[in-house]
Design an enzyme around this catalytic site. Structure first.
Site, PDB file in Angstrom:
ATOM      1  N   PRO A  11       0.803  -1.320   0.025  1.00 18.17           N
ATOM      2  CA  PRO A  11      -0.177  -0.219   0.010  1.00 18.17           C
ATOM      3  C   PRO A  11       0.974   1.409   0.225  1.00 18.17           C
ATOM      4  O   PRO A  11       1.828   1.400   0.488  1.00 18.17           O
ATOM      5  CB  PRO A  11      -0.588  -0.004   1.318  1.00 18.17           C
ATOM      6  CG  PRO A  11      -0.229  -0.871   2.060  1.00 18.17           C
ATOM      7  CD  PRO A  11       0.550  -2.063   1.324  1.00 18.17           C
ATOM      8  N   ASN A  12       0.336   2.107  -0.805  1.00 21.14           N
ATOM      9  CA  ASN A  12       0.773   3.528  -0.871  1.00 21.14           C
ATOM     10  C   ASN A  12       2.220   3.791  -1.716  1.00 21.14           C
ATOM     11  O   ASN A  12       2.595   4.960  -1.774  1.00 21.14           O
ATOM     12  CB  ASN A  12       1.035   4.187   0.436  1.00 21.14           C
ATOM     13  CG  ASN A  12      -0.450   4.303   1.373  1.00 21.14           C
ATOM     14  OD1 ASN A  12      -1.288   4.490   0.794  1.00 21.14           O
ATOM     15  ND2 ASN A  12      -0.154   3.766   2.403  1.00 21.14           N
ATOM     16  N   ARG A  19       4.750  11.336  -2.468  1.00 20.48           N
ATOM     17  CA  ARG A  19       4.662  10.979  -0.995  1.00 20.48           C
ATOM     18  C   ARG A  19       5.574  11.250  -0.172  1.00 20.48           C
ATOM     19  O   ARG A  19       6.562  10.225  -0.326  1.00 20.48           O
ATOM     20  CB  ARG A  19       3.918   9.628  -0.869  1.00 20.48           C
ATOM     21  CG  ARG A  19       3.827   8.997   0.538  1.00 20.48           C
ATOM     22  CD  ARG A  19       3.646   7.563   0.756  1.00 20.48           C
ATOM     23  NE  ARG A  19       3.317   7.194   1.955  1.00 20.48           N
ATOM     24  CZ  ARG A  19       3.929   5.882   2.301  1.00 20.48           C
ATOM     25  NH1 ARG A  19       4.176   5.132   1.603  1.00 20.48           N
ATOM     26  NH2 ARG A  19       3.592   5.559   3.870  1.00 20.48           N
ATOM     27  N   TYR A  24      10.896   9.109   1.434  1.00 23.63           N
ATOM     28  CA  TYR A  24      10.962   8.005   0.079  1.00 23.63           C
ATOM     29  C   TYR A  24      11.698   8.291  -1.090  1.00 23.63           C
ATOM     30  O   TYR A  24      11.852   7.769  -1.939  1.00 23.63           O
ATOM     31  CB  TYR A  24       9.676   7.700   0.056  1.00 23.63           C
ATOM     32  CG  TYR A  24       8.773   7.025   1.200  1.00 23.63           C
ATOM     33  CD1 TYR A  24       9.283   6.028   1.492  1.00 23.63           C
ATOM     34  CD2 TYR A  24       8.018   7.800   1.773  1.00 23.63           C
ATOM     35  CE1 TYR A  24       8.585   5.447   2.876  1.00 23.63           C
ATOM     36  CE2 TYR A  24       7.249   7.165   3.003  1.00 23.63           C
ATOM     37  CZ  TYR A  24       7.505   5.981   3.556  1.00 23.63           C
ATOM     38  OH  TYR A  24       7.052   5.446   4.478  1.00 23.63           O
ATOM     39  N   ASN A  76       8.302  -5.603  -0.716  1.00 22.25           N
ATOM     40  CA  ASN A  76       8.074  -4.245   0.122  1.00 22.25           C
ATOM     41  C   ASN A  76       6.691  -4.262   0.184  1.00 22.25           C
ATOM     42  O   ASN A  76       5.799  -3.664  -0.465  1.00 22.25           O
ATOM     43  CB  ASN A  76       8.572  -3.300  -0.834  1.00 22.25           C
ATOM     44  CG  ASN A  76       8.329  -1.829  -0.086  1.00 22.25           C
ATOM     45  OD1 ASN A  76       7.962  -1.763   0.923  1.00 22.25           O
ATOM     46  ND2 ASN A  76       9.183  -0.668  -0.524  1.00 22.25           N
ATOM     47  N   ALA A  79       3.115  -0.726   4.892  1.00 24.88           N
ATOM     48  CA  ALA A  79       2.607  -0.567   6.153  1.00 24.88           C
ATOM     49  C   ALA A  79       2.279  -2.065   6.704  1.00 24.88           C
ATOM     50  O   ALA A  79       2.182  -2.624   7.701  1.00 24.88           O
ATOM     51  CB  ALA A  79       1.674   0.095   6.229  1.00 24.88           C
ATOM     52  N   HIS A  82       4.216  -4.618   9.251  1.00 25.68           N
ATOM     53  CA  HIS A  82       4.307  -4.309  10.532  1.00 25.68           C
ATOM     54  C   HIS A  82       2.659  -4.826  10.966  1.00 25.68           C
ATOM     55  O   HIS A  82       2.554  -4.649  12.370  1.00 25.68           O
ATOM     56  CB  HIS A  82       4.241  -2.709  10.832  1.00 25.68           C
ATOM     57  CG  HIS A  82       5.272  -2.162  10.200  1.00 25.68           C
ATOM     58  ND1 HIS A  82       6.723  -2.521  10.326  1.00 25.68           N
ATOM     59  CD2 HIS A  82       5.233  -1.117   9.203  1.00 25.68           C
ATOM     60  CE1 HIS A  82       7.496  -1.762   9.506  1.00 25.68           C
ATOM     61  NE2 HIS A  82       6.741  -1.008   8.707  1.00 25.68           N
ATOM     62  N   ASP A  89       1.835 -15.769   6.800  1.00 24.23           N
ATOM     63  CA  ASP A  89       1.476 -17.048   6.613  1.00 24.23           C
ATOM     64  C   ASP A  89       1.519 -17.761   5.023  1.00 24.23           C
ATOM     65  O   ASP A  89       1.747 -18.666   4.818  1.00 24.23           O
ATOM     66  CB  ASP A  89      -0.181 -17.259   6.898  1.00 24.23           C
ATOM     67  CG  ASP A  89      -0.172 -17.023   8.518  1.00 24.23           C
ATOM     68  OD1 ASP A  89       0.901 -17.198   9.445  1.00 24.23           O
ATOM     69  OD2 ASP A  89      -1.032 -17.207   9.055  1.00 24.23           O
ATOM     70  N   GLU A 100      12.433  -9.215   1.882  1.00 24.50           N
ATOM     71  CA  GLU A 100      11.654  -8.488   2.592  1.00 24.50           C
ATOM     72  C   GLU A 100      12.662  -7.048   2.173  1.00 24.50           C
ATOM     73  O   GLU A 100      13.750  -7.053   2.589  1.00 24.50           O
ATOM     74  CB  GLU A 100      11.317  -8.552   3.934  1.00 24.50           C
ATOM     75  CG  GLU A 100      10.620  -7.040   4.458  1.00 24.50           C
ATOM     76  CD  GLU A 100      10.642  -7.175   5.991  1.00 24.50           C
ATOM     77  OE1 GLU A 100      10.587  -6.160   6.713  1.00 24.50           O
ATOM     78  OE2 GLU A 100      10.804  -8.323   6.534  1.00 24.50           O
ATOM     79  N   HIS A 102      12.593  -2.705   2.058  1.00 25.87           N
ATOM     80  CA  HIS A 102      12.239  -1.143   2.319  1.00 25.87           C
ATOM     81  C   HIS A 102      12.997   0.127   1.823  1.00 25.87           C
ATOM     82  O   HIS A 102      14.380  -0.194   1.850  1.00 25.87           O
ATOM     83  CB  HIS A 102      11.942  -1.010   3.880  1.00 25.87           C
ATOM     84  CG  HIS A 102      11.116  -1.983   4.734  1.00 25.87           C
ATOM     85  ND1 HIS A 102       9.642  -2.064   4.484  1.00 25.87           N
ATOM     86  CD2 HIS A 102      11.529  -3.255   5.136  1.00 25.87           C
ATOM     87  CE1 HIS A 102       9.283  -3.183   5.152  1.00 25.87           C
ATOM     88  NE2 HIS A 102      10.482  -3.816   5.396  1.00 25.87           N
ATOM     89  N   SER A 104      13.193   3.054   3.060  1.00 27.29           N
ATOM     90  CA  SER A 104      13.894   3.839   4.234  1.00 27.29           C
ATOM     91  C   SER A 104      14.368   2.805   5.476  1.00 27.29           C
ATOM     92  O   SER A 104      14.042   1.518   5.500  1.00 27.29           O
ATOM     93  CB  SER A 104      12.694   4.779   5.116  1.00 27.29           C
ATOM     94  OG  SER A 104      11.637   3.890   5.607  1.00 27.29           O
ATOM     95  N   ARG A 109      13.066   4.884  12.282  1.00 26.94           N
ATOM     96  CA  ARG A 109      11.732   5.837  12.245  1.00 26.94           C
ATOM     97  C   ARG A 109      10.811   5.346  13.479  1.00 26.94           C
ATOM     98  O   ARG A 109      11.371   4.879  14.527  1.00 26.94           O
ATOM     99  CB  ARG A 109      11.111   5.304  11.073  1.00 26.94           C
ATOM    100  CG  ARG A 109      11.984   5.581   9.695  1.00 26.94           C
ATOM    101  CD  ARG A 109      11.340   5.449   8.441  1.00 26.94           C
ATOM    102  NE  ARG A 109       9.763   6.329   8.423  1.00 26.94           N
ATOM    103  CZ  ARG A 109       8.861   5.934   7.480  1.00 26.94           C
ATOM    104  NH1 ARG A 109       9.184   5.032   6.542  1.00 26.94           N
ATOM    105  NH2 ARG A 109       7.802   6.804   7.704  1.00 26.94           N
ATOM    106  N   ARG A 113       7.236   0.759  13.342  1.00 30.37           N
ATOM    107  CA  ARG A 113       7.799   0.274  12.255  1.00 30.37           C
ATOM    108  C   ARG A 113       8.889  -0.546  12.565  1.00 30.37           C
ATOM    109  O   ARG A 113       9.458  -1.393  11.517  1.00 30.37           O
ATOM    110  CB  ARG A 113       8.236   1.328  11.295  1.00 30.37           C
ATOM    111  CG  ARG A 113       7.008   2.018  10.832  1.00 30.37           C
ATOM    112  CD  ARG A 113       7.555   3.432   9.783  1.00 30.37           C
ATOM    113  NE  ARG A 113       6.717   4.381   9.774  1.00 30.37           N
ATOM    114  CZ  ARG A 113       5.672   4.235   8.773  1.00 30.37           C
ATOM    115  NH1 ARG A 113       5.562   3.150   7.925  1.00 30.37           N
ATOM    116  NH2 ARG A 113       4.904   5.351   8.500  1.00 30.37           N
TER     117      ARG A 113
END
Length: 151
Positions: A11-12, A19, A24, A76, A79, A82, A89, A100, A102, A104, A109, A113
């Protein structure tokens, strides 16, 4: 033959470039996708680059990846990193190597997070290198998958 991998974005991330550029950066998700495709070609990977703001869609794509012969995933989860037991799963259910990633440094942060539901199911975590985090994730997947291709 190139090794098929999936790069999933949560998301986002479709708002990258607009943003919170102080966190970012100004690179758009489309530009990151282009860089991933080029890096994948250099690394012997065929990159399928996708984004969704919906957790269930990400879960479905992870399930489909295993059935479609995808060999690894760079994720990525935004949110959802977290909050999502469902993504954790799904990763465990398919047994594919997942990196995984990210943009940032999530550990520098907000406290919320600092915990990842993805990390315990992932082969590794890359964070804090901006768009280069994606390339590093692809390099990690290529290193993990290349020996299997040679056998």
């Amino acid at each position: 033959m190139a090794i098929p991998i999936l790069v999933l974005n949560g998301p986002n991330l479709n708002r990258l470039g607009k943003r919170e550029p102080g966190i970012y950066g100004s690179t758009t998700l489309a530009e990151i996708g282009e860089r991933c495709t080029a890096a994948g070609a250099r690394l012997g990977l065929s990159v399928d680059f996708r984004q969704s703001n919906h957790e269930g869609v990400l879960v479905d794509w992870i399930h489909e990846a295993a059935d479609a012969g995808v060999r690894g995933i760079a994720l990525n989860a935004g949110a959802y990193t977290h909050t999502s037991v469902a993504l954790h799963d799904a990763i465990r259910a398919v047994g594919l190597p997942v990196i995984e990633l990210h943009l940032s440094n999530v550990h520098a942060r907000e406290e919320f997070r600092h915990h990842s539901f993805i990390a315990p199911a992932a082969a590794g975590v890359i964070a804090g290198f901006g768009p280069m985090s994606y390339i590093l994730a692809l390099e990690a997947l290529a290193a993990m998958l290349q020996p299997a291709q040679d056998s």
